[in-house]
Design a protein around this motif. Structure first.
Motif, short mmCIF file in Angstrom:
data_model
loop_
_atom_site.label_atom_id
_atom_site.label_comp_id
_atom_site.label_asym_id
_atom_site.label_seq_id
_atom_site.Cartn_x
_atom_site.Cartn_y
_atom_site.Cartn_z
N LEU A 195 28.06 36.54 35.69
CA LEU A 195 29.41 36.31 35.19
C LEU A 195 30.34 36.29 36.39
O LEU A 195 30.32 37.20 37.22
CB LEU A 195 29.83 37.42 34.21
CG LEU A 195 30.90 37.05 33.18
CD1 LEU A 195 30.44 35.90 32.29
CD2 LEU A 195 31.22 38.26 32.31
N GLU A 196 31.14 35.25 36.49
CA GLU A 196 31.97 35.05 37.66
C GLU A 196 33.30 35.79 37.53
O GLU A 196 33.90 35.80 36.45
CB GLU A 196 32.23 33.56 37.88
CG GLU A 196 30.99 32.72 38.13
CD GLU A 196 30.26 33.14 39.40
OE1 GLU A 196 30.94 33.58 40.35
OE2 GLU A 196 29.01 33.04 39.42
N GLN A 197 33.76 36.38 38.64
CA GLN A 197 34.99 37.15 38.63
C GLN A 197 36.19 36.32 38.19
O GLN A 197 37.07 36.81 37.46
CB GLN A 197 35.26 37.78 40.00
CG GLN A 197 36.51 38.66 40.03
CD GLN A 197 36.76 39.24 41.41
OE1 GLN A 197 36.00 39.00 42.33
NE2 GLN A 197 37.83 40.00 41.54
N GLU A 198 36.23 35.06 38.61
CA GLU A 198 37.39 34.24 38.25
C GLU A 198 37.44 33.96 36.75
O GLU A 198 38.48 33.57 36.22
CB GLU A 198 37.39 32.91 39.01
CG GLU A 198 36.16 32.05 38.79
CD GLU A 198 35.10 32.28 39.87
OE1 GLU A 198 34.29 31.36 40.09
OE2 GLU A 198 35.08 33.37 40.47
N GLN A 199 36.31 34.22 36.05
CA GLN A 199 36.29 34.05 34.60
C GLN A 199 36.70 35.34 33.88
O GLN A 199 37.55 35.31 32.99
CB GLN A 199 34.90 33.62 34.14
CG GLN A 199 34.48 32.23 34.63
CD GLN A 199 33.10 31.86 34.16
OE1 GLN A 199 32.26 32.72 33.88
NE2 GLN A 199 32.84 30.55 34.07
N TYR A 200 36.08 36.47 34.26
CA TYR A 200 36.33 37.69 33.49
C TYR A 200 37.57 38.44 33.93
O TYR A 200 38.20 39.14 33.12
CB TYR A 200 35.11 38.62 33.53
CG TYR A 200 34.74 39.18 34.89
CD1 TYR A 200 35.47 40.20 35.47
CD2 TYR A 200 33.63 38.69 35.58
CE1 TYR A 200 35.11 40.72 36.72
CE2 TYR A 200 33.27 39.19 36.82
CZ TYR A 200 34.02 40.21 37.39
OH TYR A 200 33.67 40.73 38.61
N ALA A 201 37.98 38.34 35.19
CA ALA A 201 39.10 39.14 35.68
C ALA A 201 40.39 38.86 34.92
O ALA A 201 41.10 39.82 34.53
CB ALA A 201 39.29 38.92 37.18
N PRO A 202 40.77 37.60 34.66
CA PRO A 202 42.01 37.37 33.89
C PRO A 202 41.96 37.98 32.49
O PRO A 202 42.98 38.47 31.99
CB PRO A 202 42.11 35.84 33.83
CG PRO A 202 41.33 35.36 35.02
CD PRO A 202 40.20 36.33 35.15
N VAL A 203 40.78 37.96 31.86
CA VAL A 203 40.65 38.54 30.52
C VAL A 203 40.85 40.05 30.56
O VAL A 203 41.61 40.62 29.77
CB VAL A 203 39.27 38.20 29.92
CG1 VAL A 203 39.10 38.86 28.55
CG2 VAL A 203 39.09 36.70 29.80
N LEU A 204 40.18 40.72 31.49
CA LEU A 204 40.28 42.17 31.59
C LEU A 204 41.68 42.61 31.99
O LEU A 204 42.20 43.63 31.49
CB LEU A 204 39.24 42.70 32.58
CG LEU A 204 37.77 42.46 32.21
CD1 LEU A 204 36.84 43.07 33.26
CD2 LEU A 204 37.45 43.00 30.83
N LYS A 205 42.32 41.85 32.88
CA LYS A 205 43.69 42.19 33.27
C LYS A 205 44.65 42.04 32.10
O LYS A 205 45.56 42.85 31.91
CB LYS A 205 44.13 41.31 34.44
CG LYS A 205 43.46 41.66 35.76
CD LYS A 205 43.92 40.72 36.87
CE LYS A 205 43.26 41.07 38.20
NZ LYS A 205 43.67 40.12 39.28
#
Length: 539
Positions: free
Chosen positions: A343-353
């Motif tokens: 899972l790529e950070q640029e995908q999950y990071a905006p969701v978690l933030k």
């Protein structure tokens, strides 16, 4: 053993654990994410747990879901008596416990005509064939068409190598005399003696030897109910599904999100083998062989109805999610069954933030561009992975939050007050998720101190120490028991400070604090439920 036990362990009570798989919101998500419809939203739903043990899970879920009427049964008088005590302390008027056997539960007074959910956690593997038929008859008569059954159970082939070990332990304990805990200890010691003597069984079955070593760390009250019942059946999926077919049940999927993603569970070669099997039951059995599965958490439906493609996406859009672990940025590693999940950070990071600002629906996240240019299949897969790895959880809608928050405060206060005397209860109820959140004894005491007007971590530590010190309890640090008051207060203060910085903001967002602040937990009061994300955007 006495006759009323029907061979089930009665000499030692079961654990007070919370089993998250029982959570209605998770069961609904498990069905929805597999493309099936359910009708669990709104008031008036009914829920029944068969073999509830200490009843802690049922009590917690009743607090977190006051719009649902809960019934739970167990044959142990001590279990039911203890469960009812907590029900009364938390003032739960939607929780009803019954001291009954599986054979006569259907005649218990006050039962609803039908239930929307019937749940059994581990029970099906631990009871006799006769009692399984009583359970199936109850489900057949009391489950509403369209209703869900959650059943978890020991599975084959994962238990195959350990079945002789279980037989050895149970037989040794049955031969002995005295308290059950002593007989369990003797049986374990005897098994270790066999291993040390070079028993070929352990040499040829390293998984069994590893399991025996792991059992050393397990509490006796868990071991008793897992290994020492007279009846103990690990099931092949096809056999269990065949029994449940007698109640007109069809398999819908697993309550564990990642268990429903073949692209995560299996290699391309393994997926090709699965795709060559057209029979659904044999396909599930083949999955278990590929995984050497030892425990399944299955959802069955009475009258399975599939979404249309448009309806399925609409159900996803309406699903709210909440953050369940603190996230301050950075790279995360996701693992499942010993394998790394890509899972790529640029995908999950905006969701978690975004979810760090408060719960939000999938539609609101889409409207605010959180998913970037991802296609819908990738979005659903990512959300499933985040839910399956415990970063986020599907949660309840904004509607009814105030009622849920009041019920959870009463329950959580009762749990935290019990933390003054023991560390037995380790979960609190969330009005946001509709389920439980783990909180250790120190965290519960800190919340209690905060609710009593102590505003700083130092004050929380002082109250905790005033409770622990008269009981002769001391903290441990780096393998050493701290003897002086100064040392204990210093460590408690450090833990309180860390709790304030890392865990308390998450607890507040999930509605776990004991004060009635009159504030939202981060969910928007509008129909679109965009949460704090929308407030930030508007600002």
């Amino acid at each position: 053993m006495t006759d009323w036990t029907s061979g089930y362990v009665a000499g030692i009570d079961y654990t007070h654990d919370f089993h998250s798989q029982l959570t209605p919101a998770l069961l609904g998500f498990g069905v929805m994410s597999q493309g099936h419809r359910h009708s669990l939203q709104g008031d008036g739903s009914t829920y029944c747990e068969l073999g509830c043990g200490q009843g802690f899970s049922a009590n917690l879920l009743a607090a977190a879901n006051p719009h649902v009427e809960f019934h739970a049964m167990d044959f142990s008088p001590s279990h039911i008596a203890g469960a009812r005590e907590l029900t009364q302390e938390a003032a739960l008027d939607n929780m009803h416990f019954h001291e009954r056997s599986f054979e006569d539960f259907d005649t218990a007074p006050g039962l609803p005509e039908v239930f929307d959910i019937i749940a059994l956690h581990g029970v099906f593997s631990w009871v006799s064939a006769e009692n399984r038929q009583h359970i199936i008859r109850f489900i057949s008569q009391r489950l509403r068409p369209g209703g869900l059954v959650y059943v978890s159970y020991n599975a084959q082939p994962g238990w195959a190598a350990a079945m002789p070990l279980r037989r050895l332990l149970a037989g040794r304990a049955e031969q002995g005399s005295g308290p059950l805990t002593d007989r369990i200890g003797d049986a374990m010691a005897f098994a270790h003696q066999l291993g040390a003597a070079g028993a070929a069984y352990f040499g040829k079955n390293p998984a069994a030897a590893k399991r025996l070593d792991h059992m050393k760390s397990m509490p006796a009250n868990y071991l008793a109910h897992e290994y020492f019942n007279k009846d103990w059946t690990p099931f092949y999926f096809e056999d269990l599904a065949g029994e449940l077919a007698g109640a007109k049940l069809d398999f819908a999927g697993s309550v564990h999100p990642l268990d429903n993603l073949d692209c995560i569970r299996f290699t391309p070669e393994q997926q090709a083998l699965l795709n060559s099997e057209g029979d659904p039951g044999r396909r599930e059995g083949l999955r278990d062989v590929l995984l050497n599965e030892h425990f399944r958490t299955d959802i069955f439906v009475k009258g399975k109805l599939s979404h249309t493609p448009r309806g399925e996406i609409g159900a996803w859009f309406a699903t709210p999610f909440a953050l369940t672990r603190p996230y301050s940025g950075g790279t995360l590693k996701f693992h499942y069954r010993g394998r790394e999940v890509p899972l790529e950070q640029e995908q999950y990071a905006p969701v978690l933030k975004a979810l760090a600002e408060g719960p939000a629906t999938v539609r609101s996240l889409l409207d605010h561009g959180v998913f970037g240019a991802m296609d819908w299949g990738s979005i659903a897969r990512m959300l499933t992975i985040l839910a399956g790895t415990g970063c986020v959880t599907p949660c309840l809608p904004q509607e009814g939050l105030a009622q849920r928050a009041a019920a959870c405060r009463a329950f959580n206060l009762a749990v935290c007050k019990r933390a003054e005397d023991s560390d037995t209860l380790r979960f609190l109820a969330s009005p946001v998720t509709g389920g439980g959140v783990e909180a250790d004894r120190f965290e519960q005491l800190f919340l209690l101190a905060r609710s009593e007007g102590h505003e700083t971590p130092a004050g929380w530590a002082e109250l905790a120490w005033r409770i622990l010190a008269p009981q002769g309890q001391r903290l441990q640090h780096e393998g050493r028991v701290l003897e002086t008051e100064e040392e204990n207060l210093a460590l408690l203060g450090a833990r309180a400070g860390n709790f304030a910085a890392r865990r308390l903001p998450l607890f507040e967002s999930l509605g776990l604090t004991l004060e009635d602040t009159g504030q939202s937990t981060g969910q928007d009061t509008g129909k679109d439920q965009t949460g704090a994300l929308a407030q930030d955007t508007a600002a």
